[in-house]
Design a protein around this motif. Structure first.
Motif, short mmCIF file in Angstrom:
data_model
loop_
_atom_site.label_atom_id
_atom_site.label_comp_id
_atom_site.label_asym_id
_atom_site.label_seq_id
_atom_site.Cartn_x
_atom_site.Cartn_y
_atom_site.Cartn_z
N GLU A 40 0.81 -1.22 0.00
CA GLU A 40 0.00 0.00 0.00
C GLU A 40 0.84 1.28 0.00
N GLY A 41 2.15 1.15 0.14
CA GLY A 41 3.02 2.33 0.16
C GLY A 41 2.89 3.16 1.41
N ILE A 42 2.42 2.55 2.50
CA ILE A 42 2.21 3.28 3.76
C ILE A 42 3.47 3.16 4.62
N GLU A 43 4.12 4.29 4.88
CA GLU A 43 5.35 4.30 5.66
C GLU A 43 5.04 4.62 7.12
N THR A 44 5.46 3.72 7.99
CA THR A 44 5.29 3.95 9.43
C THR A 44 6.56 4.57 10.00
N VAL A 45 6.44 5.16 11.17
CA VAL A 45 7.60 5.79 11.83
C VAL A 45 7.75 5.21 13.23
N SER A 46 8.95 5.33 13.78
CA SER A 46 9.25 4.73 15.08
C SER A 46 8.97 5.66 16.24
N TYR A 47 8.65 6.92 15.94
CA TYR A 47 8.37 7.89 17.00
C TYR A 47 6.88 8.21 17.02
N ILE A 121 -7.33 -9.30 15.49
CA ILE A 121 -6.38 -8.61 16.36
C ILE A 121 -5.90 -7.35 15.66
N LEU A 122 -5.93 -6.23 16.36
CA LEU A 122 -5.50 -4.95 15.81
C LEU A 122 -3.99 -4.78 16.00
N TYR A 123 -3.34 -4.21 14.99
CA TYR A 123 -1.92 -3.87 15.07
C TYR A 123 -1.77 -2.41 14.67
N LEU A 124 -1.22 -1.60 15.57
CA LEU A 124 -1.14 -0.16 15.35
C LEU A 124 0.31 0.28 15.17
N ASN A 125 0.52 1.22 14.25
CA ASN A 125 1.82 1.84 14.05
C ASN A 125 1.63 3.33 13.81
N PHE A 126 2.60 4.11 14.23
CA PHE A 126 2.55 5.55 14.01
C PHE A 126 2.86 5.88 12.56
N VAL A 127 2.19 6.89 12.02
CA VAL A 127 2.48 7.41 10.69
C VAL A 127 2.51 8.93 10.76
N GLU A 128 3.25 9.54 9.82
CA GLU A 128 3.28 11.00 9.77
C GLU A 128 1.95 11.55 9.27
N LYS A 129 1.36 10.86 8.31
CA LYS A 129 0.08 11.32 7.77
C LYS A 129 -0.66 10.13 7.17
N ALA A 130 -1.96 10.27 7.04
CA ALA A 130 -2.77 9.23 6.40
C ALA A 130 -2.49 9.24 4.90
N GLN A 131 -2.28 8.06 4.34
CA GLN A 131 -2.00 7.98 2.91
C GLN A 131 -2.51 6.66 2.38
N TRP A 132 -3.11 6.69 1.19
CA TRP A 132 -3.61 5.48 0.55
C TRP A 132 -3.79 5.77 -0.93
N LYS A 133 -3.99 4.73 -1.69
CA LYS A 133 -4.17 4.89 -3.12
C LYS A 133 -5.63 5.24 -3.40
#
Length: 671
Positions: A40-47, A121-133
């Motif tokens: 999906e091209g979704i980049e997560t961040v560690s902070y 089961i939900l899995y959450l990660n931080f992202v800078e902004k919402a992005q999708w195709k």
């Protein structure tokens, strides 16, 4: 990669070791993160940020807005919940970073129950902004119209009560059961074996009298231009649909209308260029298809128990937009459709030649032209080839496919099961509690089965010497696509059904024309190259799941089994000829998309020099020339084609149909 969830860190700040369950969770969280990036091209961040991507919490895997939002709001004030259509993830934006940090710590790994009662089961990660195709702006297909509230609720009740599903049960002209939907025809019977009507054999009684006044009203109000003389009534159970199709041009006039009763539904319209437009059909609405929407676009209903719809009350019919802030799920109910058509008396002369059967008849007939030619083609490019390559073919076929294993292991102990086209018998020993027999057209493959102490015999799949209704289940894996005409493929299906006892089930796999499906490439196109005897990754995604090429179904492009270095798939520049001697069929280029449904697929064997090891003797036709290229005939199936072939059988019900890494698959049950 991002660190494990804060909740996990706090639990283990005094320990450097994770227990087994926590390691499993961490692996799945990492996998979810990688999958989002890759597909999906979704980049997560560690902070920490205000925005989170919620994997498994999306409309595409059965989680509605009303279900997810309260869970998220328990952790803080939600500024926005964005749910892209048909995606298994969503985005949540909290008012503050502290609230999103709390959600990340609290909800990561949280188990919720969807509307079907299934645990996810939900899995959450931080992202800078919402992005999708995003989908581009869409409009209704030209010539398509949806009229809401076309009849009153009283008329709806009257129409539904007028259908007597129990009458004429012995007369197939009036009642059929197709893929969990009940069907009745009036005026003329619609025949599913040729997708047409017999214009010289009208059904007695014509259309029901109750329809006359309604049709007259629609004519007067200008919604329709012609009074129909054919009616098909379908009753759909929740979770089931109908394959994408175009109503046969030569069978009916331009105007096709369908009245939806009992429940709303989303119908997908697809242009040949690949554009798909989901259209909401509310309860008591009328769908009118004319022009391009009737002649060029396919229409179908995806089998599922929920539809993605607009959440706002004012959104009713028409296109389902990509407004991710206003989408939710609607649970399907029992829907009954009244589809009216007017039988065509002259050939169709529309301007949509590519989809017009009337005009295509003027072109040369497709190969083969007769059953005799088909049989000869199969002898030359299927039977003889498998006898030649049996030993090497068997060495590449040793890892069972998960869904097929699940089917076999779910059968009751003591079941009698026939594997029709068993190859080297890799499925015959999967479940020791079953009594399994196998058969194959290749005597050399049958001999291999016997060497493995399996019960197997040689025969043709069109004439299996087993008593009718003697099997509790049958499987046919990568076999029916080797028959060269539609009629012979249906005969092979009929033979499977003949073997089944009433209530027995059959699992069928065939190669798919669509090697890219739902925006994902099959393992065929991803491939697994053999380079100097070493395995290369299919993709990091597949490797993470432990999937090697040998675990794929029996597809010709997958003949590069990782454990057998003696085979090398066709390299660039090799075997790119358009034709094989004595054949009008195109030769497929391995590891590319299919461009024709009827093709010859190369099986390439290297010589014994260099890296490749010698190939063993391959049977009575003599040792195979290890530098030869063999060509096997395949008819690759388009989406819905296998279902349509199964629907021509009068005594079966389709329990399930699905796509499995380059294959169309059906589970059917004998009634």
């Amino acid at each position: 990669m991002a660190a494990p969830s804060i909740a996990m860190d706090s639990r283990h700040q005094s320990s450097h070791k994770l227990n087994k369950a926590e390691k499993k969770f961490l692996r799945k969280q990492i996998k979810a993160k990688h999958t989002l990036l890759r597909h999906e091209g979704i980049e997560t961040v560690s902070y920490a940020t205000q925005n989170l991507v919620v994997a498994n919490g999306g409309l595409g895997n059965g989680v509605s807005r009303n279900q997810l939002l309260p869970v998220l709001e328990d952790c803080g004030l939600v500024d926005a919940l964005l749910m892209p259509p048909n995606k298994p993830y969503s985005f949540v934006r909290y008012k503050t970073t502290e609230e999103s940090r709390k959600a990340h710590a609290t909800l990561n790994g949280k188990e919720i129950v969807d509307d079907l009662g299934q645990k996810i089961i939900l899995y959450l990660n931080f992202v800078e902004k919402a992005q999708w195709k995003e989908l581009g702006p869409q409009a209704l297909p030209p010539g398509l119209m949806v009229v809401e509230e076309i009849i009153s609720s009283e008329d709806e009740k009257m129409l539904l009560e007028s259908i007597n599903w129990t009458e004429d049960t012995d007369n197939e002209n009036f009642q059929k059961c197709l893929k969990h939907r009940r069907v009745k025809h009036f005026g003329y019977e619609f025949r599913y074996d040729n997708n047409n009507v017999d214009k010289d054999r009208p059904l007695p009684g014509g259309l029901p009298d109750i329809c006359d006044s309604i049709l007259e009203k629609w004519l007067q109000e200008g919604y329709i231009k012609h009074k129909p003389d054919q009616l098909t009534i379908n009753q759909y159970q929740p979770g089931h649909g109908i394959p994408a199709h175009i109503d046969t041009h030569s069978a009916f006039e331009d105007e096709i209308i369908s009245l939806s009763l009992g429940s709303e539904i989303v119908m997908d319209f697809k242009h040949p260029d690949g554009i798909t437009v989901p259209v909401m059909l509310p309860r008591r609405s009328l769908l009118v298809m004319t022009g391009e929407s009737r002649y060029l676009w396919t229409h179908g209903i995806t089998p599922r128990k929920f539809d993605t719809i607009q959440a706002s009350e004012h959104h009713k019919s028409g296109i389902i937009t990509s407004d991710v802030g206003d989408l939710t799920l609607s649970k399907r109910g029992i829907r009954t459709s009244f589809t009216f058509r007017k039988v065509r008396r002259t050939p169709c002369n529309c301007s949509y030649y590519v989809a017009c059967d009337s005009q295509r008849k003027e072109s040369p007939p497709s190969f083969p032209e007769s059953d005799q030619e088909a049989s000869q083609l199969e002898r030359e490019y299927v039977h003889r080839v498998y006898e030649e390559i049996a030993g090497h073919f068997s060495s590449t076929r040793h890892t069972p496919w998960p869904h097929i294993v699940e089917f076999l292991k779910a059968l009751p102990d003591g079941s009698i099961v026939a594997d029709i086209g068993c190859g080297n018998g890799k499925y015959l020993g999967i479940n020791k509690e079953l009594y399994m027999i196998g058969c194959d057209r290749s005597q050399n493959l049958v001999d291999i089965c016997r060497e493995r102490q399996f019960q197997a015999f040689a025969c043709d799949a069109l004439a299996v010497p087993v008593r009718s209704e003697s099997c509790d289940a049958c499987i046919s894996i990568a076999v029916i696509h080797h028959f060269a005409t539609a009629e012979r493929r249906v005969l092979a299906l009929q033979e499977l059904v003949r073997l089944l006892r009433p209530g027995g089930k059959a699992l069928i796999y065939v190669w798919a024309m669509e090697q890219e499906y739902n925006k994902q490439k099959s393992k065929y196109l991803k491939g697994n190259r053999i380079s100097q005897g070493k395995k290369e990754e299919i993709s990091s995604d597949a490797s993470a799941q432990g999937l090697l090429l040998e675990q794929m179904p029996d597809m010709g492009h997958q003949d590069t089994a990782s454990s057998v270095p003696c085979f090398s798939d066709i390299q660039e520049g090799e075997c790119h000829s358009n034709k094989v001697a004595n054949s009008e069929l195109p030769v497929h280029t391995n590891r590319t998309s299919f461009h024709s449904q009827d093709v010859l697929v190369p099986w390439h064997l290297k010589g014994s020099s260099g890296k490749a090891k010698p190939v063993e003797s391959l049977g009575p036709l003599g040792s195979c020339d290890t530098s030869a290229v063999f060509h096997r005939y395949y008819h690759v199936f388009c989406e819905g084609e296998l279902e349509a072939a199964c629907q021509t059988l009068s005594n079966v019900s389709i329990l399930q149909s699905y796509y499995d890494q380059g294959n169309w698959c059906v589970i059917l049950q004998k009634l």
